[in-house]
Write an enzyme that holds these catalytic residues in place. Structure first.
Site, PDB file in Angstrom:
ATOM      1  N   ASP A  85     104.515  49.587  72.415  1.00  0.00           N
ATOM      2  CA  ASP A  85     103.807  49.995  73.617  1.00  0.00           C
ATOM      3  C   ASP A  85     103.556  51.493  73.515  1.00  0.00           C
ATOM      4  OD1 ASP A  85     102.837  49.128  76.302  1.00  0.00           O
ATOM      5  OD2 ASP A  85     104.202  50.718  76.936  1.00  0.00           O
ATOM      6  N   HIS A  91      86.873  56.163  78.223  1.00  0.00           N
ATOM      7  CA  HIS A  91      87.194  54.956  77.460  1.00  0.00           C
ATOM      8  C   HIS A  91      86.801  55.047  75.999  1.00  0.00           C
ATOM      9  CE1 HIS A  91      88.806  52.703  80.786  1.00  0.00           C
ATOM     10  NE2 HIS A  91      87.823  53.165  81.538  1.00  0.00           N
ATOM     11  N   ASP A 135      89.285  54.133  73.085  1.00  0.00           N
ATOM     12  CA  ASP A 135      88.962  53.215  71.990  1.00  0.00           C
ATOM     13  C   ASP A 135      89.196  53.872  70.630  1.00  0.00           C
ATOM     14  OD1 ASP A 135      88.273  51.329  73.868  1.00  0.00           O
ATOM     15  OD2 ASP A 135      86.099  51.571  73.590  1.00  0.00           O
ATOM     16  N   ASP A 138      97.251  48.784  75.633  1.00  0.00           N
ATOM     17  CA  ASP A 138      97.864  49.672  74.636  1.00  0.00           C
ATOM     18  C   ASP A 138      99.115  49.035  74.020  1.00  0.00           C
ATOM     19  OD1 ASP A 138      99.506  49.813  76.853  1.00  0.00           O
ATOM     20  OD2 ASP A 138      99.780  51.986  76.765  1.00  0.00           O
TER      21      ASP A 138
END
Length: 167
Positions: free
Chosen positions: A30, A43, A47, A73
Site C-alpha cells: 500500500d 491524476h 498515473d 494505490d
C-alpha cells in the site's frame, strides 16, 4: 501488471496444490502519501507515479513472481517457491525501490513510500480470502507502526490442554 482476478485464480491454484506448492508467500503493498499527489498534482501525475511504482516493483522481483495492481494505490505479489526469509528480503527491496522514486513533475519532485505486509502459506490458511487477509493485516500493522515498513503476519498462538498450536 496482472489484476485481482488473475491473482485470485493463481492463489486458488497454489492453495489447492498444498503441500507441493509450499513454500509460498503473499505480499500486500500500500503506497504511503499517494493521495496528495492526485490531489495537488492531478491524476496524470498519479498515473505517472503508479507506472513508476509498477516498474520499480517489477524490477525487484523474480521473473516467476506475479505482480498485481489491486486498484487505487494497492499492489500485491505472489511469490511461489519462496521461503519466508526470501520474501521478507524481496519485500524490503521493493519498499526501498519505491522510496527511491523521484518523479519530476511541473517543477516539483514527487515521492511516495510504501507499507508492506507479508503472509506465508500455511496449513491454517483455509481460503484465498484468509491468506489475503493475513497479508492485509500485516500491511495495516506496518502502516500503524509509522508507515514505510515491512511487517510479517504472525499467527496467534493458542494454548489448548497444555499444547500450543498456531491459530
Amino acid at each position: 501488471l496482472s489484476n485481482r482476478k488473475v491473482l485470485a485464480h493463481r492463489l486458488e491454484r497454489v492453495l489447492d496444490s498444498r503441500p507441493r506448492s509450499m513454500p509460498a508467500e503473499v505480499v500486500m503493498i500500500d503506497l504511503d502519501h499517494f493521495k496528495p499527489i492526485n490531489d495537488r498534482a492531478g491524476h496524470a501525475a498519479g498515473d505517472a507515479m503508479l507506472k513508476a511504482v509498477a516498474a520499480a516493483i517489477t524490477a525487484r522481483v523474480r521473473a516467476s513472481d506475479l505482480v498485481v495492481r489491486l486498484g487505487g494505490d494497492e499492489f500485491a505479489l505472489l511469490l511461489e517457491r519462496c521461503t519466508h526469509e526470501t520474501a521478507l528480503r524481496i519485500a524490503e527491496n521493493v519498499r526501498r525501490a519505491i522510496t527511491e522514486i523521484e518523479l519530476p513533475w511541473d517543477r516539483h519532485t514527487l515521492r511516495v513510500g510504501a507499507s508492506l505486509g507479508v503472509a506465508s502459506l500455511g496449513a491454517e490458511a483455509a481460503s484465498v480470502d484468509a491468506w489475503l487477509a493475513q497479508a492485509d493485516a500485516a500491511c495495516y500493522a506496518a502502516k500503524a507502526a509509522g508507515r514505510g515498513a515491512v511487517q510479517a503476519h504472525r499467527p496467534v498462538l493458542r494454548v489448548v490442554a497444555g499444547d500450543s498450536t498456531a491459530a
